[in-house]
Motif scaffolding. Structure first.
Motif, PDB file in Angstrom:
ATOM      1  N   LEU A  87       0.828  -1.208   0.000  1.00 23.65           N
ATOM      2  CA  LEU A  87       0.000   0.000   0.000  1.00 23.65           C
ATOM      3  C   LEU A  87       0.861   1.256   0.000  1.00 23.65           C
ATOM      4  N   LEU A  88       1.975   1.222   0.731  1.00 25.66           N
ATOM      5  CA  LEU A  88       2.877   2.374   0.762  1.00 25.66           C
ATOM      6  C   LEU A  88       3.567   2.574  -0.581  1.00 25.66           C
ATOM      7  N   GLU A  89       3.976   1.497  -1.216  1.00 29.03           N
ATOM      8  CA  GLU A  89       4.593   1.617  -2.541  1.00 29.03           C
ATOM      9  C   GLU A  89       3.638   2.295  -3.513  1.00 29.03           C
ATOM     10  N   ASN A  90       2.373   1.911  -3.434  1.00 27.12           N
ATOM     11  CA  ASN A  90       1.365   2.513  -4.300  1.00 27.12           C
ATOM     12  C   ASN A  90       1.195   4.000  -3.978  1.00 27.12           C
ATOM     13  N   ARG A 116     -12.063  -2.797  -9.687  1.00 26.21           N
ATOM     14  CA  ARG A 116     -11.094  -3.723 -10.271  1.00 26.21           C
ATOM     15  C   ARG A 116      -9.669  -3.463  -9.821  1.00 26.21           C
ATOM     16  N   ILE A 117      -9.499  -2.487  -8.925  1.00 25.21           N
ATOM     17  CA  ILE A 117      -8.146  -2.073  -8.564  1.00 25.21           C
ATOM     18  C   ILE A 117      -7.364  -3.201  -7.906  1.00 25.21           C
ATOM     19  N   PHE A 118      -8.067  -4.173  -7.292  1.00 30.71           N
ATOM     20  CA  PHE A 118      -7.394  -5.276  -6.618  1.00 30.71           C
ATOM     21  C   PHE A 118      -7.270  -6.518  -7.513  1.00 30.71           C
ATOM     22  N   GLY A 149       5.507  -0.676 -11.584  1.00 31.56           N
ATOM     23  CA  GLY A 149       4.459  -1.502 -11.000  1.00 31.56           C
ATOM     24  C   GLY A 149       3.986  -2.556 -11.966  1.00 31.56           C
ATOM     25  N   ALA A 150       3.791  -3.771 -11.461  1.00 32.74           N
ATOM     26  CA  ALA A 150       3.321  -4.857 -12.309  1.00 32.74           C
ATOM     27  C   ALA A 150       1.846  -5.126 -12.127  1.00 32.74           C
ATOM     28  N   GLY A 151       1.202  -4.423 -11.188  1.00 34.69           N
ATOM     29  CA  GLY A 151      -0.220  -4.640 -10.958  1.00 34.69           C
ATOM     30  C   GLY A 151      -0.503  -5.850 -10.100  1.00 34.69           C
ATOM     31  N   LEU A 152       0.482  -6.299  -9.314  1.00 31.76           N
ATOM     32  CA  LEU A 152       0.287  -7.469  -8.457  1.00 31.76           C
ATOM     33  C   LEU A 152       0.244  -7.120  -6.975  1.00 31.76           C
ATOM     34  N   GLY A 153       0.794  -5.966  -6.593  1.00 31.37           N
ATOM     35  CA  GLY A 153       0.913  -5.620  -5.181  1.00 31.37           C
ATOM     36  C   GLY A 153      -0.416  -5.601  -4.458  1.00 31.37           C
ATOM     37  N   LEU A 154      -1.425  -4.958  -5.047  1.00 31.31           N
ATOM     38  CA  LEU A 154      -2.722  -4.867  -4.399  1.00 31.31           C
ATOM     39  C   LEU A 154      -3.426  -6.219  -4.368  1.00 31.31           C
ATOM     40  N   THR A 180     -11.166  -7.520   5.465  1.00 32.34           N
ATOM     41  CA  THR A 180     -11.597  -6.965   4.187  1.00 32.34           C
ATOM     42  C   THR A 180     -10.679  -5.803   3.810  1.00 32.34           C
ATOM     43  N   ILE A 181     -10.647  -5.496   2.526  1.00 28.87           N
ATOM     44  CA  ILE A 181      -9.776  -4.435   2.033  1.00 28.87           C
ATOM     45  C   ILE A 181     -10.534  -3.628   0.992  1.00 28.87           C
ATOM     46  N   GLY A 182     -10.238  -2.338   0.906  1.00 31.91           N
ATOM     47  CA  GLY A 182     -10.936  -1.509  -0.063  1.00 31.91           C
ATOM     48  C   GLY A 182     -10.222  -0.191  -0.267  1.00 31.91           C
ATOM     49  N   VAL A 183     -10.812   0.639  -1.112  1.00 29.41           N
ATOM     50  CA  VAL A 183     -10.259   1.960  -1.400  1.00 29.41           C
ATOM     51  C   VAL A 183     -11.407   2.942  -1.471  1.00 29.41           C
ATOM     52  N   GLU A 184     -11.179   4.154  -1.005  1.00 28.88           N
ATOM     53  CA  GLU A 184     -12.207   5.183  -1.014  1.00 28.88           C
ATOM     54  C   GLU A 184     -11.579   6.528  -1.327  1.00 28.88           C
ATOM     55  N   GLN A 185     -12.441   7.470  -1.641  1.00 27.72           N
ATOM     56  CA  GLN A 185     -11.988   8.823  -1.955  1.00 27.72           C
ATOM     57  C   GLN A 185     -12.145   9.684  -0.702  1.00 27.72           C
TER      58      GLN A 185
END
Length: 349
Positions: A245-248, A289-291, A307-312, A325-330
């Motif tokens: 998450l920090l790398e992102n 679809r971010i994960f 980034g290879a799109g695998l971290g998340l 659970t995991i998620g993303v919000e604004q």
């Protein structure tokens, strides 16, 4: 044998049996000749009436069975949208409803298979690209060194440094793929794990990002409870989730941006950890679809950033492995807030 023929045959056998029985009664003088004639006539008449009734009643049954058969034929031919009209007797309506549910389930399963095949093709294509890109770069730089076209020492060292960085990038991608396949193979959540102390994990993780943060002029701020916060997750797994998450956040935060790491205690001994950046944010259509594996909101920018799109994806698997659970919000303003939940470890006195 058709159902109609079967019922008519059964009716004929019944009539014949009754007539034979009447003849036996007549032979032993249990009935008179006149009674025998009347009883045989009544039996034949009842049999004919029964046969006519069978013929009339069997037709809707045959129609119901035929409809189910035609639906099955259409499904067998590949038309998974085929459905059967639920009419007729109760039992046939139930049969039609069960058939339609079966068709719906088959159609849903087929759609899932098609989606899985599409995702697999996309996965293979992305893997091929992400593996080919560093390999092609390494090959071109190695060929230049082999041909001896470089005379400047600084340029020579730059080529060597590029080959080394691409080698590291390739190694990290292979390691991510390996870890992803290992996590997929685990069917059950971790039990009896040694709780991790969030503060200790962050202290160990910070040196890995200090140079990047300094180079970008970014600040990392942490908000944790004053007491030691222990969670039911292996320290290395918690570290991997936070690292991804920090790398992102570091990759997409602007020059001089602030990155927040926060821990909030929720009900039922649940802890919510979050990483908030001040980047451009993520469109609502991309958040679903971010994960996903190899998914990128900005493919060209992600590849440039390494980034290879695998971290998340790895973070999601690790969190769910422990029942979280995991998620993303604004958040308010600009940026993104990635969060995940994990159960707090109770301190044993």
């Amino acid at each position: 044998m058709k159902l109609r023929t079967y019922l008519l045959l059964a009716s004929t056998i019944s009539i014949a049996f009754i007539i034979v029985l009447l003849l036996v009664f007549f032979q032993y003088m249990l009935v008179t000749r006149e009674q025998l004639v009347w009883l045989c006539t009544a039996t034949v008449g009842a049999g004919l009436a029964s046969a006519l009734l069978f013929f009339l009643l069997v037709r809707p049954l045959e129609n119901s069975v035929r409809r189910v058969g035609e639906g099955a034929t259409r499904i067998a031919a590949g038309d998974l949208r085929a459905r059967v009209e639920a009419t007729g007797l109760k039992e046939f309506r139930q049969l039609a409803e069960q058939f339609n549910r079966m068709g719906t389930n088959l159609e849903h399963s087929f759609q899932q298979v098609k989606a899985a095949e599409s995702a697999q093709r996309e996965l293979v294509a992305n893997m091929a690209h992400d593996l080919r890109t560093p390999l092609a770069s390494m090959q071109s730089y190695a060929e230049a060194l082999e041909d001896g076209v470089l005379e400047d020492e600084a340029e020579y060292r730059r080529y060597i440094a590029t080959i080394r960085s691409e080698t590291i990038r390739l190694s990290e991608l292979i390691q991510d793929l390996f870890e992803l396949s290992t996590l997929d193979a685990r069917a059950e959540a971790e039990e009896g794990v040694e709780p991790a102390v969030v503060e200790d994990v962050l202290l160990e993780l910070h040196p890995r990002f200090s140079l990047q943060l300094e180079a970008m002029g970014q600040q990392l701020r942490v908000r944790l409870p004053e007491r030691p916060l222990r969670v039911n997750m292996r320290a290395r797994h918690l570290q991997r989730v936070l690292q991804n998450l920090l790398e992102n956040a570091v990759r997409y935060s602007p020059q001089g941006g602030i990155i927040w790491i926060a821990a909030d205690e929720l009900a039922d001994d649940v802890v919510r950890l979050s990483v908030t950046d001040e980047g451009a944010g993520i469109a609502e259509s991309d958040r679903k679809r971010i994960f996903d594996r190899f998914y990128r909101t900005d493919r060209s920018r992600s590849r440039e950033g390494g980034g290879a799109g695998l971290g998340l994806s790895i973070a999601k698997l690790l969190v769910e492995q422990y029942g979280g659970t995991i998620g993303v919000e604004q958040p308010e303003g600009q940026g993104s807030r990635f969060w995940f939940t994990v159960r707090e470890a109770k301190t044993v006195h």
